[in-house]
Design a protein around this motif. Structure first.
Motif, mmCIF file in Angstrom:
data_model
loop_
_atom_site.group_PDB
_atom_site.id
_atom_site.type_symbol
_atom_site.label_atom_id
_atom_site.label_comp_id
_atom_site.label_asym_id
_atom_site.label_seq_id
_atom_site.Cartn_x
_atom_site.Cartn_y
_atom_site.Cartn_z
ATOM 1 N N MET A 221 5.644 11.499 -12.612
ATOM 2 C CA MET A 221 6.819 12.249 -12.174
ATOM 3 C C MET A 221 7.994 11.332 -11.828
ATOM 4 O O MET A 221 9.135 11.608 -12.195
ATOM 5 N N VAL A 222 7.715 10.253 -11.101
ATOM 6 C CA VAL A 222 8.803 9.347 -10.705
ATOM 7 C C VAL A 222 9.481 8.791 -11.958
ATOM 8 O O VAL A 222 10.703 8.791 -12.089
ATOM 9 N N LEU A 223 8.656 8.362 -12.918
ATOM 10 C CA LEU A 223 9.191 7.798 -14.165
ATOM 11 C C LEU A 223 9.980 8.858 -14.940
ATOM 12 O O LEU A 223 11.096 8.613 -15.415
ATOM 13 N N LEU B 33 0.816 -1.209 0.000
ATOM 14 C CA LEU B 33 0.000 0.000 0.000
ATOM 15 C C LEU B 33 0.859 1.272 0.000
ATOM 16 O O LEU B 33 0.766 2.101 0.914
ATOM 17 N N PRO B 34 1.708 1.467 -1.010
ATOM 18 C CA PRO B 34 2.563 2.662 -0.985
ATOM 19 C C PRO B 34 1.769 3.963 -1.091
ATOM 20 O O PRO B 34 2.271 5.023 -0.718
ATOM 21 N N PHE B 35 0.545 3.899 -1.580
ATOM 22 C CA PHE B 35 -0.279 5.098 -1.685
ATOM 23 C C PHE B 35 -1.485 5.047 -0.746
ATOM 24 O O PHE B 35 -2.404 5.844 -0.877
ATOM 25 N N GLY B 36 -1.485 4.124 0.185
ATOM 26 C CA GLY B 36 -2.612 3.987 1.073
ATOM 27 C C GLY B 36 -3.761 3.258 0.398
ATOM 28 O O GLY B 36 -3.591 2.614 -0.638
ATOM 29 N N SER B 37 -4.925 3.387 1.023
ATOM 30 C CA SER B 37 -6.079 2.640 0.522
ATOM 31 C C SER B 37 -7.366 3.298 1.016
ATOM 32 O O SER B 37 -7.352 4.095 1.939
ATOM 33 N N GLY B 38 -8.446 2.946 0.381
ATOM 34 C CA GLY B 38 -9.754 3.401 0.869
ATOM 35 C C GLY B 38 -10.001 4.878 0.627
ATOM 36 O O GLY B 38 -9.443 5.485 -0.279
ATOM 37 N N ARG B 39 -10.828 5.464 1.486
ATOM 38 C CA ARG B 39 -11.275 6.839 1.253
ATOM 39 C C ARG B 39 -10.142 7.856 1.275
ATOM 40 O O ARG B 39 -10.234 8.927 0.691
ATOM 41 N N ARG B 40 -9.070 7.568 2.046
ATOM 42 C CA ARG B 40 -7.953 8.517 2.144
ATOM 43 C C ARG B 40 -6.793 8.136 1.244
ATOM 44 O O ARG B 40 -5.675 8.625 1.424
ATOM 45 N N ILE B 41 -7.024 7.289 0.261
ATOM 46 C CA ILE B 41 -5.940 6.905 -0.651
ATOM 47 C C ILE B 41 -5.364 8.152 -1.322
ATOM 48 O O ILE B 41 -6.068 9.154 -1.513
ATOM 49 N N CYS B 42 -4.083 8.120 -1.628
ATOM 50 C CA CYS B 42 -3.413 9.282 -2.232
ATOM 51 C C CYS B 42 -4.087 9.679 -3.555
ATOM 52 O O CYS B 42 -4.155 8.884 -4.485
ATOM 53 N N PRO B 43 -4.551 10.931 -3.646
ATOM 54 C CA PRO B 43 -5.169 11.361 -4.902
ATOM 55 C C PRO B 43 -4.124 11.721 -5.953
ATOM 56 O O PRO B 43 -4.460 11.995 -7.105
ATOM 57 N N GLY B 44 -2.828 11.712 -5.563
ATOM 58 C CA GLY B 44 -1.777 12.106 -6.503
ATOM 59 C C GLY B 44 -1.172 10.933 -7.258
ATOM 60 O O GLY B 44 -0.139 11.093 -7.907
ATOM 61 N N ILE B 45 -1.802 9.750 -7.200
ATOM 62 C CA ILE B 45 -1.208 8.572 -7.858
ATOM 63 C C ILE B 45 -0.877 8.846 -9.335
ATOM 64 O O ILE B 45 0.268 8.621 -9.750
ATOM 65 N N PRO B 46 -1.803 9.352 -10.142
ATOM 66 C CA PRO B 46 -1.469 9.535 -11.568
ATOM 67 C C PRO B 46 -0.290 10.491 -11.775
ATOM 68 O O PRO B 46 0.585 10.231 -12.605
ATOM 69 N N LEU B 47 -0.244 11.587 -10.995
ATOM 70 C CA LEU B 47 0.876 12.529 -11.132
ATOM 71 C C LEU B 47 2.165 11.888 -10.610
ATOM 72 O O LEU B 47 3.224 11.988 -11.240
ATOM 73 N N GLY B 48 2.077 11.203 -9.453
ATOM 74 C CA GLY B 48 3.241 10.535 -8.878
ATOM 75 C C GLY B 48 3.843 9.529 -9.854
ATOM 76 O O GLY B 48 5.061 9.493 -10.058
ATOM 77 N N GLU B 49 2.982 8.729 -10.470
ATOM 78 C CA GLU B 49 3.457 7.720 -11.446
ATOM 79 C C GLU B 49 4.263 8.396 -12.553
ATOM 80 O O GLU B 49 5.339 7.942 -12.927
HETATM 81 C C1 HEM Z 1 5.313 8.590 -5.558
HETATM 82 C C2 HEM Z 1 4.641 9.612 -5.046
HETATM 83 C C3 HEM Z 1 3.648 9.539 -3.895
HETATM 84 C C4 HEM Z 1 3.500 8.616 -2.884
HETATM 85 C C5 HEM Z 1 4.331 7.346 -2.626
HETATM 86 C C6 HEM Z 1 2.375 9.049 -2.060
HETATM 87 C C7 HEM Z 1 1.908 8.380 -0.940
HETATM 88 C C8 HEM Z 1 0.821 8.792 -0.183
HETATM 89 C C9 HEM Z 1 0.301 8.092 0.966
HETATM 90 C C10 HEM Z 1 0.875 6.781 1.549
HETATM 91 C C11 HEM Z 1 -0.757 8.779 1.432
HETATM 92 C C12 HEM Z 1 -1.622 8.426 2.656
HETATM 93 C C13 HEM Z 1 -2.817 7.596 2.182
HETATM 94 C C14 HEM Z 1 -3.621 7.049 3.347
HETATM 95 O O1 HEM Z 1 -3.740 7.716 4.376
HETATM 96 O O2 HEM Z 1 -4.127 5.907 3.231
HETATM 97 C C15 HEM Z 1 -0.913 9.952 0.592
HETATM 98 C C16 HEM Z 1 -1.884 10.899 0.756
HETATM 99 C C17 HEM Z 1 -2.001 12.028 -0.008
HETATM 100 N N1 HEM Z 1 -1.257 12.359 -1.118
HETATM 101 FE FE1 HEM Z 1 0.245 11.265 -1.892
HETATM 102 N N2 HEM Z 1 1.874 10.205 -2.598
HETATM 103 C C18 HEM Z 1 2.603 10.535 -3.709
HETATM 104 C C19 HEM Z 1 2.397 11.605 -4.551
HETATM 105 C C20 HEM Z 1 1.442 12.584 -4.386
HETATM 106 C C21 HEM Z 1 1.241 13.704 -5.282
HETATM 107 C C22 HEM Z 1 2.061 13.946 -6.577
HETATM 108 C C23 HEM Z 1 0.225 14.448 -4.751
HETATM 109 C C24 HEM Z 1 -0.403 15.729 -5.244
HETATM 110 C C25 HEM Z 1 -0.005 16.419 -6.289
HETATM 111 C C26 HEM Z 1 -0.216 13.787 -3.525
HETATM 112 C C27 HEM Z 1 -1.220 14.234 -2.710
HETATM 113 C C28 HEM Z 1 -1.697 13.568 -1.599
HETATM 114 C C29 HEM Z 1 -2.798 14.062 -0.756
HETATM 115 C C30 HEM Z 1 -3.566 15.371 -0.927
HETATM 116 C C31 HEM Z 1 -2.986 13.088 0.236
HETATM 117 C C32 HEM Z 1 -4.016 13.118 1.370
HETATM 118 C C33 HEM Z 1 -5.278 12.382 0.948
HETATM 119 C C34 HEM Z 1 -6.304 12.355 2.073
HETATM 120 O O3 HEM Z 1 -5.905 12.337 3.252
HETATM 121 O O4 HEM Z 1 -7.508 12.334 1.784
HETATM 122 N N3 HEM Z 1 0.546 12.658 -3.343
HETATM 123 N N4 HEM Z 1 0.043 9.926 -0.390
#
Ligand code: HEM
Length: 135
Positions: A82-84, A64-80
């Motif tokens: 940018m990293v690449l 779960l590098p980006f989390g899961s469920g309602r609070r899952i990271c909304p930046g996944i498409p941008l992160g994918e």
């Molecule tokens: C490889 C890059 C990234 C990784 C590994 C990552 C990882 C994560 C993780 C683990 C969380 C917590 C999810 C949870 O609580 O279950 C999170 C939340 C979040 N991320 Fe990312 N992230 C990345 C890139 C980004 C980018 C590029 C953006 C925005 C441009 C972003 C915006 C956010 C926001 C706003 C949250 C909070 C979501 C919420 O609490 O509802 N992330 N991210």
């Protein structure tokens, strides 16, 4: 010993209580040998062998590098992207070498996010045909 018991033991404090953050649980799950073959070895190709293991869209609870469920990271498409893009640019534009006499040490340091114990020092060597390509 039960996996949960190991977790609690690892996080025991002086007062006898254990505190475990969600990130620590995730860090430890990624080391579970029942899920990951040779979990402590750096083997990125494991995700090529079994693509399902690398599914990080929040449905595979072992990864779960980006989390899961309602609070899952909304930046996944941008992160994918940018990293690449950043990694590809660095590899395309430079050859990399280690400082004389040093070796890569992949030992990690347990914490909120996984860090390397010893920082990596890598020396970039420009390889594009003209310095103008770097602007
Ligand atoms: C490889 C890059 C990234 C990784 C590994 C990552 C990882 C994560 C993780 C683990 C969380 C917590 C999810 C949870 O609580 O279950 C999170 C939340 C979040 N991320 Fe990312 N992230 C990345 C890139 C980004 C980018 C590029 C953006 C925005 C441009 C972003 C915006 C956010 C926001 C706003 C949250 C909070 C979501 C919420 O609490 O509802 N992330 N991210």
């Amino acid at each position: 010993m039960d996996f949960l018991e190991i977790l609690l033991e690892l996080t025991q404090q002086e007062d006898g209580n254990s505190s475990l953050t969600m990130n620590q649980v995730k860090g430890l799950l990624l080391r579970d040998p029942e899920t990951w073959e040779n979990p402590l070895q750096f083997q990125p190709e494991r995700f090529l062998r079994d693509a399902g293991k690398g599914d990080y869209q929040g449905n595979n609870f072992n990864f779960l590098p980006f989390g899961s469920g309602r609070r899952i990271c909304p930046g996944i498409p941008l992160g994918e992207k940018m990293v690449l893009y950043v990694l590809a640019s660095l590899l395309h534009s430079f050859d990399w070498k280690l400082p004389e006499g040093s070796q890569i040490d992949l030992t990690d340091k347990f914490g909120l996010a996984l860090n390397k114990q010893e920082p990596l020092i890598a020396i970039p060597i420009a390889k594009l045909s003209s310095s103008q390509h770097y602007y």
